[in-house]
Enzyme design. Structure first.
Site, PDB file in Angstrom:
ATOM      1  N   PRO A 128       0.804  -1.224   0.000  1.00  0.00           N
ATOM      2  CA  PRO A 128       0.000   0.000   0.000  1.00  0.00           C
ATOM      3  C   PRO A 128       0.839   1.277   0.000  1.00  0.00           C
ATOM      4  O   PRO A 128       0.424   2.291  -0.555  1.00  0.00           O
ATOM      5  CB  PRO A 128      -0.827  -0.115   1.293  1.00  0.00           C
ATOM      6  CG  PRO A 128      -0.909  -1.579   1.557  1.00  0.00           C
ATOM      7  CD  PRO A 128       0.404  -2.125   1.110  1.00  0.00           C
ATOM      8  N   TYR A 129       2.017   1.224   0.607  1.00  0.00           N
ATOM      9  CA  TYR A 129       2.895   2.391   0.614  1.00  0.00           C
ATOM     10  C   TYR A 129       3.408   2.681  -0.791  1.00  0.00           C
ATOM     11  O   TYR A 129       3.446   3.833  -1.225  1.00  0.00           O
ATOM     12  CB  TYR A 129       4.064   2.154   1.573  1.00  0.00           C
ATOM     13  CG  TYR A 129       5.004   3.322   1.715  1.00  0.00           C
ATOM     14  CD1 TYR A 129       4.681   4.403   2.531  1.00  0.00           C
ATOM     15  CD2 TYR A 129       6.224   3.349   1.040  1.00  0.00           C
ATOM     16  CE1 TYR A 129       5.544   5.483   2.664  1.00  0.00           C
ATOM     17  CE2 TYR A 129       7.092   4.417   1.167  1.00  0.00           C
ATOM     18  CZ  TYR A 129       6.758   5.482   1.983  1.00  0.00           C
ATOM     19  OH  TYR A 129       7.612   6.546   2.110  1.00  0.00           O
ATOM     20  N   VAL A 130       3.804   1.623  -1.502  1.00  0.00           N
ATOM     21  CA  VAL A 130       4.250   1.791  -2.883  1.00  0.00           C
ATOM     22  C   VAL A 130       3.119   2.385  -3.719  1.00  0.00           C
ATOM     23  O   VAL A 130       3.327   3.320  -4.508  1.00  0.00           O
ATOM     24  CB  VAL A 130       4.728   0.449  -3.468  1.00  0.00           C
ATOM     25  CG1 VAL A 130       5.087   0.588  -4.943  1.00  0.00           C
ATOM     26  CG2 VAL A 130       5.922  -0.085  -2.672  1.00  0.00           C
TER      27      VAL A 130
END
Length: 243
Positions: free
Chosen positions: A146-148
């Site tokens: 999700p961060y990517v």
């Protein structure tokens, strides 16, 4: 206006911007740390305003922007730096709540800031905005999925805003930040043996960035020295994206 100003890159940026003569508006959730930082800045002759709040809450961001204009008369530059992420959990094992938190802080936070900052700058006919992205906005770095995804979205918002408002005097850029010695990463390094080596292995300069090294690039992009740069994802990554 600097978000995420209570630690790491944001804190370093607050000191640097103030030292270069800017009146700084400090936003983060940790009010006590912001007040300590503001006192430090003012003790050396700088100007600082504390506007504690959460970038995921539109009303908090609106109050910060209103306070900035009410106190200093205008908003010339904004460094939308607040973010949050983590390492390691495979996508299929990641809890939905983690996905939502990461997207909320990193994407909605930048969205909320842009929504409030842009109208002020349009009224002035000028302004510069820098959003903290990440090398994760260009490729999968090993950070949680999700961060990517969130950092790809931040770069997309940056480019869209730059294209929409460039002819009206507003420049919008992103910092593609590599591994940096922030409070968040330091905590992760303490918990995970070998993480620092893994985080710096891809870069040409095999070390973590100091937060002020990132802050210097933000300050440059906010200044007239970068007057012909907009819509860019500027790497501050020790050469990570070059190899």
């Amino acid at each position: 206006m600097i978000t995420g100003a209570s630690s790491g890159i944001g804190e370093a940026a607050a000191r640097l911007f103030a030292a270069q003569g800017a009146a700084v508006v400090l936003m983060a959730r940790r009010k006590d740390r912001l007040h300590s930082l503001a006192e430090e800045i003012e003790a050396t002759g700088g100007r600082a305003l504390v506007t504690a709040g959460d970038v995921t809450t539109a009303g908090d961001v609106e109050r910060a922007v209103v306070a900035a204009v009410g106190t200093f008369g205008r908003l010339d530059a904004a460094f939308n730096n607040a973010g949050w992420g983590s390492m390691g959990t495979p996508l299929h094992e990641t809890d939905d709540a983690v996905f939502e938190q990461i997207m909320d802080v990193n994407v909605r936070g930048v969205w909320n800031c842009l929504k409030q900052q842009v109208p002020v700058m349009l009224g002035q006919g000028a302004g510069a905005i820098v959003n903290t992205c990440s090398t994760a906005g260009s490729f999968a770095t090993g950070a949680i999925a999700p961060y990517v995804a969130a950092k790809h979205a931040v770069l997309g918002l940056t480019r869209a805003a730059a294209a929409e408002y460039g002819e009206r005097g507003i420049r919008v850029n992103a910092l593609m930040v590599g591994s940096t010695r922030t409070e968040l990463l330091e905590t992760a390094i303490e918990r995970t043996p070998g993480l620092e080596q893994a985080a710096t292995a891809r870069a040409i300069q095999h070390r973590l960035a100091d937060p002020v090294e990132v802050a210097r690039t933000a300050a440059w992009l906010c200044s007239d020295q970068a007057s012909f740069i907009t819509g860019a994802g500027v790497p501050v990554d020790g050469g990570c994206s070059a190899v």
